[in-house]
Write a protein that holds these residues in place. Structure first.
Motif, PDB file in Angstrom:
ATOM      1  N   ILE A  30      27.645 -47.559 -21.355  1.00 49.09           N
ATOM      2  CA  ILE A  30      27.471 -46.194 -20.853  1.00 49.09           C
ATOM      3  C   ILE A  30      25.981 -46.036 -20.606  1.00 49.09           C
ATOM      4  O   ILE A  30      25.176 -46.125 -21.537  1.00 49.09           O
ATOM      5  CB  ILE A  30      27.963 -45.135 -21.854  1.00 49.09           C
ATOM      6  CG1 ILE A  30      29.461 -45.313 -22.124  1.00 49.09           C
ATOM      7  CG2 ILE A  30      27.681 -43.726 -21.316  1.00 49.09           C
ATOM      8  CD1 ILE A  30      30.000 -44.391 -23.205  1.00 49.09           C
ATOM      9  N   CYS A  49      27.307 -51.129 -15.119  1.00 53.27           N
ATOM     10  CA  CYS A  49      27.623 -50.152 -16.169  1.00 53.27           C
ATOM     11  C   CYS A  49      29.038 -49.619 -15.933  1.00 53.27           C
ATOM     12  O   CYS A  49      29.525 -49.580 -14.807  1.00 53.27           O
ATOM     13  CB  CYS A  49      26.598 -49.030 -16.237  1.00 53.27           C
ATOM     14  SG  CYS A  49      26.863 -47.656 -15.123  1.00 53.27           S
ATOM     15  N   LEU A  51      30.191 -46.483 -17.226  1.00 55.11           N
ATOM     16  CA  LEU A  51      30.126 -45.044 -17.010  1.00 55.11           C
ATOM     17  C   LEU A  51      28.677 -44.597 -17.026  1.00 55.11           C
ATOM     18  O   LEU A  51      27.835 -45.224 -17.662  1.00 55.11           O
ATOM     19  CB  LEU A  51      30.895 -44.300 -18.107  1.00 55.11           C
ATOM     20  CG  LEU A  51      32.408 -44.515 -18.136  1.00 55.11           C
ATOM     21  CD1 LEU A  51      32.997 -43.945 -19.427  1.00 55.11           C
ATOM     22  CD2 LEU A  51      33.079 -43.885 -16.945  1.00 55.11           C
ATOM     23  N   LEU A  53      26.218 -41.255 -17.796  1.00 53.17           N
ATOM     24  CA  LEU A  53      26.156 -39.945 -18.425  1.00 53.17           C
ATOM     25  C   LEU A  53      24.789 -39.341 -18.130  1.00 53.17           C
ATOM     26  O   LEU A  53      23.758 -39.958 -18.394  1.00 53.17           O
ATOM     27  CB  LEU A  53      26.360 -40.086 -19.942  1.00 53.17           C
ATOM     28  CG  LEU A  53      26.462 -38.822 -20.768  1.00 53.17           C
ATOM     29  CD1 LEU A  53      27.609 -37.933 -20.282  1.00 53.17           C
ATOM     30  CD2 LEU A  53      26.684 -39.182 -22.228  1.00 53.17           C
ATOM     31  N   PHE A  65      33.689 -39.849 -22.890  1.00 56.43           N
ATOM     32  CA  PHE A  65      33.412 -41.103 -22.204  1.00 56.43           C
ATOM     33  C   PHE A  65      33.847 -42.297 -23.052  1.00 56.43           C
ATOM     34  O   PHE A  65      34.448 -43.252 -22.548  1.00 56.43           O
ATOM     35  CB  PHE A  65      31.921 -41.223 -21.874  1.00 56.43           C
ATOM     36  CG  PHE A  65      31.515 -40.542 -20.598  1.00 56.43           C
ATOM     37  CD1 PHE A  65      32.091 -39.368 -20.183  1.00 56.43           C
ATOM     38  CD2 PHE A  65      30.535 -41.098 -19.806  1.00 56.43           C
ATOM     39  CE1 PHE A  65      31.714 -38.751 -19.004  1.00 56.43           C
ATOM     40  CE2 PHE A  65      30.148 -40.497 -18.615  1.00 56.43           C
ATOM     41  CZ  PHE A  65      30.742 -39.313 -18.222  1.00 56.43           C
TER      42      PHE A  65
END
Length: 77
Positions: A30, A49, A51, A53, A65
Motif C-alpha cells: 500500500i 503497488c 493500492l 492511499l 484497504f
C-alpha cells in the motif's frame, strides 16, 4: 505500507526493488502519498503497488484497504 517520498530512495524505486526479488515479490504494498495527481497513481501502480492511499488518511481507510488486500489474497489461494 510504503511512503512514496523517502530521503534515501523514492517509494517507486523501493517498490520496483521489492517486486524484482523473489522473496518479496508477492508482499502486498500500500503506497502512501500526498500527491493526488493521476500521474502519481499511474506511476505507483505501474511500479507494482497494490493500492494507493492519499495523505492525510484515516485509520478506517487503511483498515478497509488491508481488508481488500486480504480478501484478494484469499481469492487467489
Amino acid at each position: 505500507l510504503l511512503d512514496l517520498m523517502m530521503p534515501e530512495m523514492t517509494g517507486i524505486q523501493a517498490i520496483k526493488r521489492l517486486r524484482a526479488m523473489a522473496e518479496t515479490r508477492q508482499i502486498p504494498i500500500i503506497a502512501l502519498t500526498a500527491d493526488n495527481s493521476p500521474q502519481a497513481e499511474a506511476e505507483a501502480r505501474f511500479a507494482g503497488c497494490d493500492l494507493l492511499l492519499l495523505k492525510p488518511w484515516k485509520t478506517t481507510e487503511l483498515l478497509r484497504f488491508i481488508e481488500q488486500l486480504l480478501a484478494l489474497r484469499q481469492m487467489e489461494d
